[in-house]
Design a protein around this motif. Structure first.
Motif, PDB file in Angstrom:
ATOM      1  N   PRO A   1       0.785  -1.229   0.000  1.00  0.00           N
ATOM      2  CA  PRO A   1       0.000   0.000   0.000  1.00  0.00           C
ATOM      3  C   PRO A   1       0.819   1.282   0.000  1.00  0.00           C
ATOM      4  O   PRO A   1       0.273   2.356  -0.188  1.00  0.00           O
TER       5      PRO A   1
ATOM      6  N   GLY B   1       2.913   0.667  -5.479  1.00  0.00           N
ATOM      7  CA  GLY B   1       1.699   1.125  -4.817  1.00  0.00           C
ATOM      8  C   GLY B   1       2.009   2.246  -3.857  1.00  0.00           C
ATOM      9  O   GLY B   1       3.067   2.264  -3.236  1.00  0.00           O
ATOM     10  N   ARG B   2       1.116   3.201  -3.777  1.00  0.00           N
ATOM     11  CA  ARG B   2       1.241   4.300  -2.823  1.00  0.00           C
ATOM     12  C   ARG B   2      -0.138   4.592  -2.269  1.00  0.00           C
ATOM     13  O   ARG B   2      -1.145   4.438  -2.960  1.00  0.00           O
ATOM     14  N   ARG B   3      -0.166   5.079  -1.022  1.00  0.00           N
ATOM     15  CA  ARG B   3      -1.456   5.361  -0.395  1.00  0.00           C
ATOM     16  C   ARG B   3      -2.066   6.651  -0.935  1.00  0.00           C
ATOM     17  O   ARG B   3      -3.256   6.894  -0.767  1.00  0.00           O
TER      18      ARG B   3
ATOM     19  N   SER C   1      -3.280   8.351  -7.728  1.00  0.00           N
ATOM     20  CA  SER C   1      -3.938   7.344  -8.558  1.00  0.00           C
ATOM     21  C   SER C   1      -3.171   6.031  -8.543  1.00  0.00           C
ATOM     22  O   SER C   1      -1.957   6.000  -8.733  1.00  0.00           O
ATOM     23  N   GLU C   2      -3.892   4.937  -8.328  1.00  0.00           N
ATOM     24  CA  GLU C   2      -3.261   3.617  -8.309  1.00  0.00           C
ATOM     25  C   GLU C   2      -2.673   3.262  -9.675  1.00  0.00           C
ATOM     26  O   GLU C   2      -1.560   2.748  -9.775  1.00  0.00           O
ATOM     27  N   SER C   3      -3.432   3.535 -10.748  1.00  0.00           N
ATOM     28  CA  SER C   3      -2.946   3.188 -12.092  1.00  0.00           C
ATOM     29  C   SER C   3      -1.746   4.036 -12.483  1.00  0.00           C
ATOM     30  O   SER C   3      -0.808   3.554 -13.128  1.00  0.00           O
TER      31      SER C   3
ATOM     32  N   THR D   1       0.485   5.308 -10.409  1.00  0.00           N
ATOM     33  CA  THR D   1       1.624   4.803  -9.640  1.00  0.00           C
ATOM     34  C   THR D   1       2.172   3.526 -10.261  1.00  0.00           C
ATOM     35  O   THR D   1       3.390   3.356 -10.386  1.00  0.00           O
TER      36      THR D   1
END
Length: 511
Positions: free
Chosen positions: A21, A44-46, A49-51, A53
């Motif tokens: 995360p 991944g980063r908290r 945007s997930e995509s 990252t």
């Protein structure tokens, strides 16, 4: 973890990719590896945007020489020859089963950081001081925006503090590393927190660059930082290195004696009146809802306002969260002689932080002892706090917890990479406060107290079976997921919700 990473390095691993995360393990792995050309990429980063990252991480791996299976990333896409010359106008559009544009990924701001900083020193050499400052401010802002997941550099204000913008110890370390790579400077561990705004940090970078190498450690002609055996040997002989060696060898008593000796050499103070100025508090959240939260960090080497960054994000826009500085941990600051000296500083700055409005004092770890002691003094003076929140505060001398303290100290050293190397002054301050907390035991208090502790232990070492913290005075107990070290990190949202729920009951408690 350290041994595992070193074993992978010995087996020839040159790329470490984190699936999780956030980039917490990336920082720990980076601290464990010796080879300077090893790549560390979190997917991944908290924040953000997930995509974006994920694709940014893939791009980093591609630049490092690892070609992803693009057919798996973009099913149905094919290769196309790009034009050789600008006048060869032709439309290129890949036929794909999934969208190829992912929000902020192809915005100018997202790409501005790395591509433009390569000739940084040459660009700085060709302009005046004001233009140099502007260039460096934009560098800091663009890197900060990318790390915090913003699509535009405009989201980072030059005069707004990093912590107020949402930076914590993990993202602060990432920013320090990114700026070191961009400038060639070997930046100090706490540089992001010592220079609290992009404008302040940019001014510091300009000063270091102007000194022509005072901030460099073995910089080559291209400005890249080159560590090596000499740097490693120097680190082993530093205060931090000697302390880590003492911890590894089971000689923590001698290590703490070394820190005590350093603390005795540094200047000290007996009251707030002896200090030339008081450091400014850090405001992490703003809002109209009361009461305010005045949060005391842990008075240890990992301590600081950054500890509350994730906790405060829960209250942004609703409730004010402010963190007073703990005297003695800033660069060049004198150390307190006594508990009364510490409380005098807190009490001196508290009226401005409270601004005549109701407030609750919050304390993490040993910071809880000082939060409680401050509340006691305020109550006797007729200006009581609305309540006190203690976040896993262990009292010294707890029965059956003798082995827990050395393990806690080792756990702090293990997390050194998330903050950067501890300075001698910061370690000396920790040593002084370790002595003071023995004399800062809780007294009578009428204000309601919430005691929050984690459900998991941070160690399974023999002799630590009785690891749970407890509080003797009247209080309400709440247990949350996590360990002593993670309740203000991964578990911070749950802790903030528990505190928020309790705050809503304060009127009921008073009645």
């Amino acid at each position: 973890f350290h041994d595992g990473v070193r074993a992978l390095e010995a087996a020839g691993v040159t790329r470490f990719v984190e699936l999780g995360p956030d980039a917490v393990l990336t920082g720990l792995a980076r601290e464990s590896v010796q080879a300077p050309d090893t790549a560390f990429v979190p997917l991944g980063r908290r924040l953000g945007s997930e995509s974006v990252t994920l694709l940014t991480g893939l791009a980093q791996l591609y630049v490092d020489g690892l070609a992803p299976d693009w057919q798996a990333v973009f099913p149905g896409a094919g290769r196309a020859e790009l034009p050789t010359y600008a006048f060869q106008h032709q439309r290129y559009w890949l036929a794909a089963d999934v969208p190829l544009v992912v929000g902020a990924l192809d915005t100018p701001d997202q790409q501005a950081g790395a591509g433009e900083v390569a000739p940084l020193r040459a660009r700085l050499a060709g302009v005046g001081e004001s233009e140099q400052q502007e260039l460096l401010v934009e560098l800091v802002r663009s890197q900060s925006a990318a790390i915090l997941g913003h699509s535009s550099v405009e989201a980072i204000e030059p005069e707004v503090g990093f912590l107020e913008a949402g930076m914590d110890s993990v993202s602060g370390t990432e920013l320090r590393i990114a700026l070191s790579a961009a400038t060639g400077l070997a930046l100090s561990a706490g540089v992001v927190f010592y220079h609290r705004t992009p404008a302040d940090l940019a001014a510091h970078l300009r000063t270091e660059l102007a000194h022509g190498g005072s901030g460099l450690a073995g910089a080559g002609a291209d400005g890249a930082v080159d560590g090596g055996a000499e740097d490693a040997a120097e680190d082993l002989e530093s205060i931090s290195g000697l302390l880590r060696r003492a911890a590894a060898d089971g000689r923590m008593t001698k290590g703490m004696a070394l820190l005590d000796a350093v603390a005795e050499i540094l200047p000290d103070f007996s009251s707030a009146a002896e200090l030339e100025r008081l450091a400014e508090p850090v405001r992490l959240a703003q809002g109209e809802q009361g009461p305010k939260l005045i949060c005391f960090p842990s008075p240890m080497a990992l301590g600081g306002a950054h500890q509350y960054a994730r906790f405060a994000s829960h209250f942004r826009g609703r409730r004010e969260v402010v963190v007073p500085p703990v005297p003695g941990f800033g660069p060049g600051e004198a150390l307190p002689c006594s508990v009364d000296a510490v409380l005098d500083v807190f009490l001196e700055g508290l009226p401005a932080m409270a601004a005549g409005e109701p407030f609750v004092l919050v304390g993490y770890s040993s910071g809880g002892q000082f939060a409680h002691a401050t509340a006691e003094v305020l109550e006797k003076a007729g200006t009581p706090a609305a309540g006190v929140v203690l976040l896993d505060t262990y009292l010294p001398g707890g029965e059956g917890q003798d082995e827990l303290w050395p393990q806690m100290f080792r756990g702090m050293l293990d997390r050194e990479s998330s903050f950067g190397r501890f300075s001698a002054a910061r370690l000396a301050a920790m040593s002084r406060y370790s002595d003071l907390i023995v004399d800062c035991l809780p007294g009578a208090l009428s204000a309601p107290v919430l005691f929050v502790r984690p459900a998991q232990s941070f160690t399974d070492a023999p002799g630590t079976e009785d690891w749970r913290a407890s509080w003797s005075g009247e209080h309400l107990l709440r247990e949350v997921p996590g360990t002593h070290f993670t309740i203000l990190e991964e578990s911070a949202p749950v802790v903030a919700e528990a505190v928020d729920d309790w705050l809503s009951t304060l009127g009921t408690l008073e009645s």
